[in-house]
Enzyme design. Structure first.
Site, PDB file in Angstrom:
ATOM      1  N   ASP A 336      34.221 -67.758  46.419  1.00 62.83           N
ATOM      2  CA  ASP A 336      34.252 -68.260  45.051  1.00 62.83           C
ATOM      3  C   ASP A 336      33.026 -67.678  44.344  1.00 62.83           C
ATOM      4  OD1 ASP A 336      35.117 -70.033  42.886  1.00 62.83           O
ATOM      5  OD2 ASP A 336      33.233 -71.058  43.295  1.00 62.83           O
ATOM      6  N   THR A 338      31.324 -68.386  41.426  1.00 64.26           N
ATOM      7  CA  THR A 338      30.288 -69.292  40.942  1.00 64.26           C
ATOM      8  C   THR A 338      29.677 -70.066  42.098  1.00 64.26           C
ATOM      9  OG1 THR A 338      31.524 -69.532  38.882  1.00 64.26           O
ATOM     10  CG2 THR A 338      29.786 -71.129  39.307  1.00 64.26           C
TER      11      THR A 338
END
Length: 823
Positions: A336, A338
């Protein structure tokens, strides 16, 4: 059954489908009986006196959160084993019938078991201390003050606040709800979040995906739903471990081989041969004991335990021990963006008004928007930092809709300074704008620079939840955000590329923007981006798209889960990293889930590995530990099982030829210590960067079986030749010494092969073991102690010659197996 709950106006509104409330007259569900009416809401929470009273009554959340086995379980698992029982019985027999040197194998087992207990206890202490550090503390109101407390300190009636990513730690009833959406998929399997209103029940084990609120605890401790799910608090459930299951399979077959062989040996030595009874017993035990690969299980546990301790020093919490092994087998890592490639914070670099909007008016809208959410996400926090509210806000918030990863935007309604009502949405431009909008081209250029862009849009009316609210939004401004790249992310991506581990970046952000960020970090294939809204729904087609592309944007939480499943359907072992609540489902379904320590409580709860220092750069250390464990245990397993194979074959040859078993227990204890026990301990803990290979049992047995056969054949050949060479008193001792010499040299050659590739310490280890045996042969009192004395020169050199021939055959077989099977 659909639950109906009363909202503040007194009208019935649809509520969640689970947990279901039972209508009057309905048949009672034994699993979910009728709930008592919710307690009255107390906004200030309990008083200190009330908390003390509830603690005294035992109404406290006392379910133990265990990250490892208890001390009792550790001792029991290490002591009460099938092989310890067999060896223990044999040890007791030997203490009565033979000198102490023939009972040394029993003391070795005691020492090994003690080492296993101590190492796992050390790992337990590390796990438990890290679990306390990583434990999320819910915010509880008491005496009108909200404060974080330990989960175990919650009492019945506490008012617990909720925000995005928070896990519901006990059962309760919603007291306050602000667009509160709760995901109950970990309990019910239903992926859609449930909108909760005041009076609705919430279940422990669920988590908040959007909005906020508070609930009153109605069930704590073992009464809570999650605690009733087979004491879910115990995290010592194991992910699949090919290593452990493989060793269990090996031990099962060893037991089957050992029982009939041992019976035949007992009959041969005690019944058929008319020898001294005690000597026959000693030689029988000497034949049975080496069949047992007793140290193999110990070294596996020690290797795992030391791996946990090593990673613990790097602030990495391994919640399930074989997860170390699992990550080493991973061939695809889904990241992911972020919080993994980028740091949590962002900075507003520019605000571009659209359609002639006044810049000062846009800034005031953003300033007010920032004040509308008490729990801002990273994007909104960047806006708050850029446009802080000084004193009283000029605009009054009348409604707010928190950000949801499913819809990709948040909303707020205001009464402006002049009394005008306005409503706004802030979120993904490609979601809020129509597909052909000219502004998208401008946004695309910003995304290609790796910048994140949000759209501020004004909507008609004030119903933010209306299905068509986003469709009629009028673009007002673009908010350009720059993400802070993790300084260590590039090196970590390079490590995975070097190790032939495919990296897939999966994000809810714009695909081009994510690709640009990944490109800055040097991700191979970062230019191959795909908008997940165009991702095929067919699992096979999705798997193809996943294999062909490296970066995916605008991915919904459910899509993340589907993408993991699609990769797994192609035989990939998938690791998923994440820190947000939108990652929970994918983390749970991945082979290995990795969560950041600063991530939501829900992600930490379902992950097998938690990086408490929030450093993505820790992952290579975890992979390296896993490879060390798998590679080294494969090596030492070959040593142990070679011994098992040659012991079984020697026993069978003795039974078939009706001769005395050539060894006493002391001989094989000496050989096992020098060629297996001591070197295996060092080899099991050595650095090892070999990529983990599947089919553990098959790979080990391909080498162990031919090695054991060659060792047994060479040893028995020497023994038979010696029986014809020596006669008279002391002949059996001389025959044993010659056979021991051959077996030691062949076993040393197996060790020398396994120790490759050589380093200075590996060469020193092999040499030290050879020197140890030489010392036994030349020191008189050691000769007597171990009953080893080479007689004459002809037979000892014959034994050496047979061992050399066996070593050459070993080299040929090992190389042939390597070429034939590619391992």
């Amino acid at each position: 059954m659909t639950q109906r709950a009363l909202d503040s106006s007194g009208e019935q509104t649809p509520g969640p489908s689970r947990p279901a409330m039972i209508d009057a007259g309905a048949e009672l569900d034994p699993v979910h009986p009728m709930e008592p009416p919710p307690p009255p809401h107390r906004p200030d929470g309990l008083s200190t006196a009330e908390v003390a009273e509830r603690v005294a009554r035992g109404e406290v959340n006392d379910v133990p959160v265990r990250s490892s086995r208890s001390i009792t379980e550790i001792v029991r698992a290490n002591v009460l084993t099938r092989f310890n029982l067999i060896i223990g019985v044999l040890w007791v027999i030997m203490l009565f019938v033979a000198p102490i040197q023939d009972s040394l194998f029993g003391f070795v087992i005691v020492a090994n078991t003690g080492i296993g207990i101590i190492q796992e206890w050390r790992a337990k202490r590390t796990l438990d201390s890290l679990a306390v550090i990583g434990e999320a503390k819910p915010t509880v109101r008491r005496d009108g003050v909200a404060a974080e407390i330990s989960t175990s300190e919650i009492v019945l009636g506490d008012v617990i606040e909720l925000g995005p990513g928070d896990k519901v730690v006990v059962d309760g009833t919603v007291a306050e709800a602000d667009s509160l959406e709760i995901d109950e998929s970990l309990l019910t399997g239903e992926a859609d979040p449930v909108l909760k209103r005041a009076g609705d029940p919430v279940m422990s084990g669920s988590f908040v995906v959007a909005g906020g609120g508070a609930f009153t605890a109605t069930k704590v401790g073992r009464e809570a739903y999650a605690a009733q799910l087979a004491e879910e608090a115990s995290r010592f459930t194991l992910v699949h471990s090919e290593l452990r299951s493989g060793i269990s399979t090996i031990l099962k077959y060893v037991t089957w081989m050992m029982v009939p062989t041992a019976i035949g040996l007992i009959i041969s030595q005690l019944v058929v041969k008319d020898n001294n009874f005690k000597d026959s017993v000693a030689r029988t035990v000497g034949g049975i004991v080496p069949m047992i690969p007793e140290g193999l299980v110990l070294l596996t546990s020690v290797a795992f335990a030391i791996g946990v301790v090593r990673l613990g020093r790097k602030q990495c919490l391994v919640q399930e021990l074989p997860a170390i092994e699992g990550l080493a087998r991973v061939d695809v890592v889904c990241l992911d963006k972020t919080g993994t490639l980028t740091e949590g914070g962002m900075d507003v670099t520019e605000v571009r008004p659209l359609n002639g909007s006044d810049e000062a008016y846009v800034e005031e809208a953003l300033r007010s928007f920032g004040a509308s959410d008490p729990r801002p996400n990273a994007s909104l926090q960047a806006i708050i930092d850029a446009y802080p509210v000084d004193g009283e806000a000029a605009w009054t918030v009348t409604d707010a809709m928190p950000f949801s990863s499913a819809r990709k935007y948040s909303g707020a309604a205001f009464t402006e300074a002049d009394g005008t009502a306005s409503a706004w949405l802030l979120g993904a431009p490609d979601v809020l704008l129509s597909e052909g909008d000219a502004t998208l081209a401008e946004i695309e250029q910003l995304n290609e620079q790796g910048l994140r862009v949000l759209l501020l849009a004004r909507v008609q009316g004030d119903d933010l939840d209306a299905p068509g609210a986003a469709a009629g939004a009028a673009p007002t401004a673009l908010v350009v955000l720059e993400q802070r790249l993790r300084p260590d992310a590039g090196d970590t991506l390079a490590y995975f590329a070097d190790q032939n581990v495919a990296t897939k970046v999966i994000s809810g952000d714009n695909a081009v923007s994510v690709g640009a960020v990944a490109g800055k970090l040097g991700l191979a294939g970062a230019e191959n981006t795909l908008d997940a809204r165009r991702l095929p729904t067919d699992p096979d087609e999705m798997a193809t798209a996943m294999e062909q592309n490296a970066v995916f944007g605008r991915v919904t939480p459910q899509q993340k889960r589907d993408m993991v499943a699609a990769l797994q359907s192609r035989g990939h072992t998938v690791a998923m990293t994440g820190d947000g609540v939108n990652d929970v489902l994918a983390l749970k379904d991945a082979d290995i889930g990795v969560s950041m320590g600063s991530g939501s409580e829900a992600t930490r709860a379902v992950a097998q590995i938690v990086l408490l220092n929030n450093s993505f750069a820790t992952l290579p250390s975890v992979v390296a530990e896993g490879r060390r464990v798998i590679g080294n245990i494969t090596r030492v397993a070959t040593l142990f099982l070679t011994k098992t194979v040659y012991s079984v074959l020697l026993a069978i040859l003795v039974v078939c030829t009706q001769v005395e078993y050539p060894f006493l227990p002391r001989h094989l204890t000496l050989l096992a210590t020098l060629t297996i026990g001591v070197p295996a301990f060092f080899l099991a803990l050595a650095p090892n960067k070999e990529r983990a290979q599947p089919h553990f049992v098959r790979r080990v047995m391909r080498y162990a079986i031919p090695s054991g056969v060659i060792a047994a054949a060479a040893t028995f050949t020497t023994y038979l030749v010696a029986r014809h060479h020596y006669t008279g008193e002391g002949a059996l001792d001389a025959e044993t010494s010659a056979a021991t010499l051959t077996l030691f040299l062949v076993a040393m050659w197996v060790l020398a092969i396994i120790a490759r590739p050589y380093t200075w310490w590996r060469i020193g280890l092999v040499a030290a073991m050879g020197l140890g045996f030489l010392i036994v042969l030349v020191v008189p009192w050691l000769q007597d102690f171990f009953a080893l004395k080479l007689v004459g020169t002809t037979m000892p050199w014959t034994a050496v010659g047979i061992a050399v021939a066996a070593a050459a055959l070993l080299e040929f077989v090992w190389r042939w197996v390597g070429r034939r099977f590619g391992v």
